[in-house]
Design a protein around this motif. Sequence first.
Motif, PDB file in Angstrom:
ATOM      1  N   VAL A 291       4.833   0.490 -10.800  1.00  0.00           N
ATOM      2  CA  VAL A 291       3.610  -0.074 -10.236  1.00  0.00           C
ATOM      3  C   VAL A 291       3.944  -0.884  -9.000  1.00  0.00           C
ATOM      4  CG1 VAL A 291       1.710  -1.677 -10.633  1.00  0.00           C
ATOM      5  CG2 VAL A 291       2.410  -0.120 -12.447  1.00  0.00           C
ATOM      6  N   SER A 292       3.201  -0.647  -7.944  1.00  0.00           N
ATOM      7  CA  SER A 292       3.360  -1.418  -6.710  1.00  0.00           C
ATOM      8  C   SER A 292       1.983  -1.782  -6.197  1.00  0.00           C
ATOM      9  CB  SER A 292       4.119  -0.591  -5.663  1.00  0.00           C
ATOM     10  OG  SER A 292       4.202  -1.302  -4.435  1.00  0.00           O
ATOM     11  N   VAL A 293       1.576  -3.018  -6.459  1.00  0.00           N
ATOM     12  CA  VAL A 293       0.240  -3.464  -6.056  1.00  0.00           C
ATOM     13  C   VAL A 293       0.353  -4.824  -5.376  1.00  0.00           C
ATOM     14  CG1 VAL A 293      -0.908  -2.197  -7.908  1.00  0.00           C
ATOM     15  CG2 VAL A 293      -0.236  -4.566  -8.278  1.00  0.00           C
ATOM     16  N   PRO A 294      -0.506  -5.116  -4.409  1.00  0.00           N
ATOM     17  CA  PRO A 294      -0.507  -6.449  -3.799  1.00  0.00           C
ATOM     18  C   PRO A 294      -1.060  -7.482  -4.760  1.00  0.00           C
ATOM     19  CG  PRO A 294      -2.332  -5.158  -2.954  1.00  0.00           C
ATOM     20  CD  PRO A 294      -1.533  -4.234  -3.812  1.00  0.00           C
ATOM     21  N   ARG A 295      -0.801  -8.728  -4.460  1.00  0.00           N
ATOM     22  CA  ARG A 295      -1.343  -9.799  -5.296  1.00  0.00           C
ATOM     23  C   ARG A 295      -2.844  -9.877  -5.024  1.00  0.00           C
ATOM     24  NH1 ARG A 295       0.728 -13.975  -8.174  1.00  0.00           N
ATOM     25  NH2 ARG A 295      -0.564 -15.846  -8.406  1.00  0.00           N
TER      26      ARG A 295
ATOM     27  N   LEU B 156       5.146   8.105 -13.765  1.00  0.00           N
ATOM     28  CA  LEU B 156       3.831   7.685 -13.285  1.00  0.00           C
ATOM     29  C   LEU B 156       4.011   6.572 -12.265  1.00  0.00           C
ATOM     30  CD1 LEU B 156       0.718   7.432 -13.326  1.00  0.00           C
ATOM     31  CD2 LEU B 156       0.973   5.899 -15.300  1.00  0.00           C
ATOM     32  N   ASP B 157       3.432   6.756 -11.077  1.00  0.00           N
ATOM     33  CA  ASP B 157       3.426   5.728 -10.039  1.00  0.00           C
ATOM     34  C   ASP B 157       1.994   5.285  -9.797  1.00  0.00           C
ATOM     35  OD1 ASP B 157       6.196   5.359  -8.790  1.00  0.00           O
ATOM     36  OD2 ASP B 157       6.018   7.539  -8.854  1.00  0.00           O
ATOM     37  N   VAL B 158       1.782   3.978  -9.831  1.00  0.00           N
ATOM     38  CA  VAL B 158       0.470   3.407  -9.513  1.00  0.00           C
ATOM     39  C   VAL B 158       0.668   2.474  -8.325  1.00  0.00           C
ATOM     40  CG1 VAL B 158      -1.522   2.125 -10.335  1.00  0.00           C
ATOM     41  CG2 VAL B 158      -0.214   3.553 -11.933  1.00  0.00           C
ATOM     42  N   SER B 159       0.014   2.780  -7.222  1.00  0.00           N
ATOM     43  CA  SER B 159       0.139   1.953  -6.022  1.00  0.00           C
ATOM     44  C   SER B 159      -1.247   1.564  -5.534  1.00  0.00           C
ATOM     45  CB  SER B 159       0.893   2.711  -4.919  1.00  0.00           C
ATOM     46  OG  SER B 159       0.206   3.901  -4.568  1.00  0.00           O
ATOM     47  N   CYS B 160      -1.262   0.577  -4.643  1.00  0.00           N
ATOM     48  CA  CYS B 160      -2.548   0.065  -4.169  1.00  0.00           C
ATOM     49  C   CYS B 160      -2.395  -0.446  -2.747  1.00  0.00           C
ATOM     50  CB  CYS B 160      -3.047  -1.049  -5.093  1.00  0.00           C
ATOM     51  SG  CYS B 160      -4.572  -1.838  -4.559  1.00  0.00           S
ATOM     52  N   SER B 161      -3.382  -0.172  -1.925  1.00  0.00           N
ATOM     53  CA  SER B 161      -3.455  -0.750  -0.592  1.00  0.00           C
ATOM     54  C   SER B 161      -4.840  -1.349  -0.416  1.00  0.00           C
ATOM     55  CB  SER B 161      -3.204   0.316   0.486  1.00  0.00           C
ATOM     56  OG  SER B 161      -4.193   1.326   0.431  1.00  0.00           O
TER      57      SER B 161
ATOM     58  N   MET C 165      -3.886   4.434  -6.010  1.00  0.00           N
ATOM     59  CA  MET C 165      -3.347   5.793  -6.150  1.00  0.00           C
ATOM     60  C   MET C 165      -2.644   5.926  -7.503  1.00  0.00           C
ATOM     61  SD  MET C 165      -3.955   7.489  -3.257  1.00  0.00           S
ATOM     62  CE  MET C 165      -2.716   8.791  -3.263  1.00  0.00           C
ATOM     63  N   TRP C 166      -3.042   6.909  -8.269  1.00  0.00           N
ATOM     64  CA  TRP C 166      -2.434   7.230  -9.564  1.00  0.00           C
ATOM     65  C   TRP C 166      -1.694   8.554  -9.386  1.00  0.00           C
ATOM     66  CZ3 TRP C 166      -2.902   5.123 -14.658  1.00  0.00           C
ATOM     67  CH2 TRP C 166      -2.541   5.974 -15.695  1.00  0.00           C
ATOM     68  N   THR C 167      -0.355   8.539  -9.386  1.00  0.00           N
ATOM     69  CA  THR C 167       0.438   9.728  -9.069  1.00  0.00           C
ATOM     70  C   THR C 167       1.356  10.067 -10.238  1.00  0.00           C
ATOM     71  OG1 THR C 167       0.432   9.099  -6.726  1.00  0.00           O
ATOM     72  CG2 THR C 167       2.027  10.768  -7.428  1.00  0.00           C
TER      73      THR C 167
ATOM     74  N   GLU D 215       2.952  20.005  -9.088  1.00  0.00           N
ATOM     75  CA  GLU D 215       3.984  19.080  -9.586  1.00  0.00           C
ATOM     76  C   GLU D 215       3.415  17.854 -10.284  1.00  0.00           C
ATOM     77  OE1 GLU D 215       3.299  18.295  -5.159  1.00  0.00           O
ATOM     78  OE2 GLU D 215       3.514  20.015  -6.512  1.00  0.00           O
ATOM     79  N   GLY D 216       2.102  17.637 -10.184  1.00  0.00           N
ATOM     80  CA  GLY D 216       1.519  16.493 -10.870  1.00  0.00           C
ATOM     81  C   GLY D 216       0.162  16.093 -10.312  1.00  0.00           C
ATOM     82  N   LEU D 217      -0.635  15.508 -11.139  1.00  0.00           N
ATOM     83  CA  LEU D 217      -1.976  15.062 -10.751  1.00  0.00           C
ATOM     84  C   LEU D 217      -1.900  13.812  -9.889  1.00  0.00           C
ATOM     85  CD1 LEU D 217      -5.129  15.050 -11.090  1.00  0.00           C
ATOM     86  CD2 LEU D 217      -4.750  13.689 -13.166  1.00  0.00           C
ATOM     87  N   VAL D 218      -2.748  13.765  -8.853  1.00  0.00           N
ATOM     88  CA  VAL D 218      -2.898  12.574  -8.032  1.00  0.00           C
ATOM     89  C   VAL D 218      -4.376  12.180  -8.051  1.00  0.00           C
ATOM     90  CG1 VAL D 218      -2.651  11.532  -5.752  1.00  0.00           C
ATOM     91  CG2 VAL D 218      -0.978  13.227  -6.541  1.00  0.00           C
ATOM     92  N   VAL D 219      -4.645  10.958  -8.494  1.00  0.00           N
ATOM     93  CA  VAL D 219      -6.013  10.455  -8.543  1.00  0.00           C
ATOM     94  C   VAL D 219      -6.132   9.305  -7.547  1.00  0.00           C
ATOM     95  CG1 VAL D 219      -7.841   9.488  -9.995  1.00  0.00           C
ATOM     96  CG2 VAL D 219      -6.158  11.059 -10.988  1.00  0.00           C
ATOM     97  N   THR D 220      -7.149   9.361  -6.712  1.00  0.00           N
ATOM     98  CA  THR D 220      -7.365   8.330  -5.705  1.00  0.00           C
ATOM     99  C   THR D 220      -8.687   7.616  -5.986  1.00  0.00           C
ATOM    100  OG1 THR D 220      -6.210   9.652  -4.041  1.00  0.00           O
ATOM    101  CG2 THR D 220      -7.559   7.818  -3.242  1.00  0.00           C
TER     102      THR D 220
END
Length: 336
Positions: free
Chosen positions: A226-230, A265-270, A279-281, A321-326
Motif C-alpha cells: 500500500v502506498s497512500v498519502p497521509r 496486490l498493490d493499492v496506491s493513491c494520488s 488504484m487497485w492493481t 496479468e491481473g485486474l486493475v480497478v481505478t
Amino acid sequence: MVTTAATLSPLLWEQKNLRRAVQAAGVTLWSWNVDTDALAMDDAAYDLWGVARSTDVTFEDLSAHIHPADRDRVRAAFNATRAIIGPYEIDFRIMIGDELRWISARGQGDDEGIVQRIMFGIFLDVTGRKQAEEGRELLAGEMSHRVKNLLSIASGLTSITSRSTSTTKDMARELTQRLTALGRAHDLVRPLPGQTATASALLGDLLTVLLAPYDDLGAFSGRIRVSVPRMRVGDSSTTILAMIIHELATNSLKYGALSVENGLLDVSCSARDEAVTIMWTERGGPVVTQPTQPPGYGSRLIERSVTGHLGGAISYHWAPEGLVVTLNVSPDRLAQ
C-alpha cells in the motif's frame, strides 16, 4: 345534556365530515365511463397525478404520466376490470416531472356498482410503503450477499493460513487472528450508530485494518503493498470506502490475485484538488478475462456506492496479468 347515538347520527353522516375522513386517509376519488373513456376525479386526484384541475381527462391522458415500464400492464388491467369478479387493486408508478410516485388504484369489477355505464374507485398514494418495501428487499439482498461472501472469505483465509503454518496449533492461532481482524474490518463496513473506529480517520489506517486478514505475513509486510498519502477520511465516507475495499478484497480472494500463493496486490493513491484517485492493481493471480455475464450484486453495490455516496466513478481494466480497478472520488465527499 346527554349525547346519544341518535343525536350524533346527523353529524356522522354530514357530507363535509365524511369528506374530512376521506382526506385524512389520503384517499382520492375517480369515476370512469366505460364507453367514452372519460374520467372524473376530485381535486386531490388531479393534484396526485399532476394534472390541472380544470382539465377534462380520459384514461389515455393519464397514461402519459404512467411509468413506461408499467403502462401496458395498467392499460390491460383497466380494460379487464369488467371481467373481474369483486374488488380489484393494482399498484403502478407514475412520473410527475422527475418525481416518481407509486399509486394504488382500487375499484369494483364484474359490472357491480356500475351506474349508467360509470364505474367508481379510488387512488391511493402508496409511495412511502413501496419505498419501505424496496428498502427491505435491498437490505435482504445485501444481507444474503454478505453472508455468502463471509463464508467464502472464511474458506479462503483457512487456505491462506494453511500455507503459512506448519502445525495445527500455529494454524489455529493465525486463523483466529485473521478472523478477529476480519471482524474489525466488518465493523467498519457496518459500524454501530455513532461509532467509527479511530484507526479509520486516516486512509492508510483504514486500509491496514481492512486488508490485514488477507496478508500472509501481516498487513503490508508481505504480498499486499500500500502506498497512500497521509489523508483523512470522514466518518460517513469511512463506511462506504470500507464496503468497497471489502468487496474488492473478497472478489480477489475468490477469483483474483489473493486466491493463489504468489499473487500480489498493490493499492496506491494520488490526490489532486479536483479528484482523489485510488488504484487497485492485482498481479500474479489466475489469467483474467472480462466477465460476459451482467454485473452481479456486489459489482452493482460498488458502482452505486462510488457514484452516489462518493460522487465519483469506477473503471475496470481486465488485463490478462491481473485486474486493475481505478476509483476517482471527490475530495470533498471523501472528507465527509
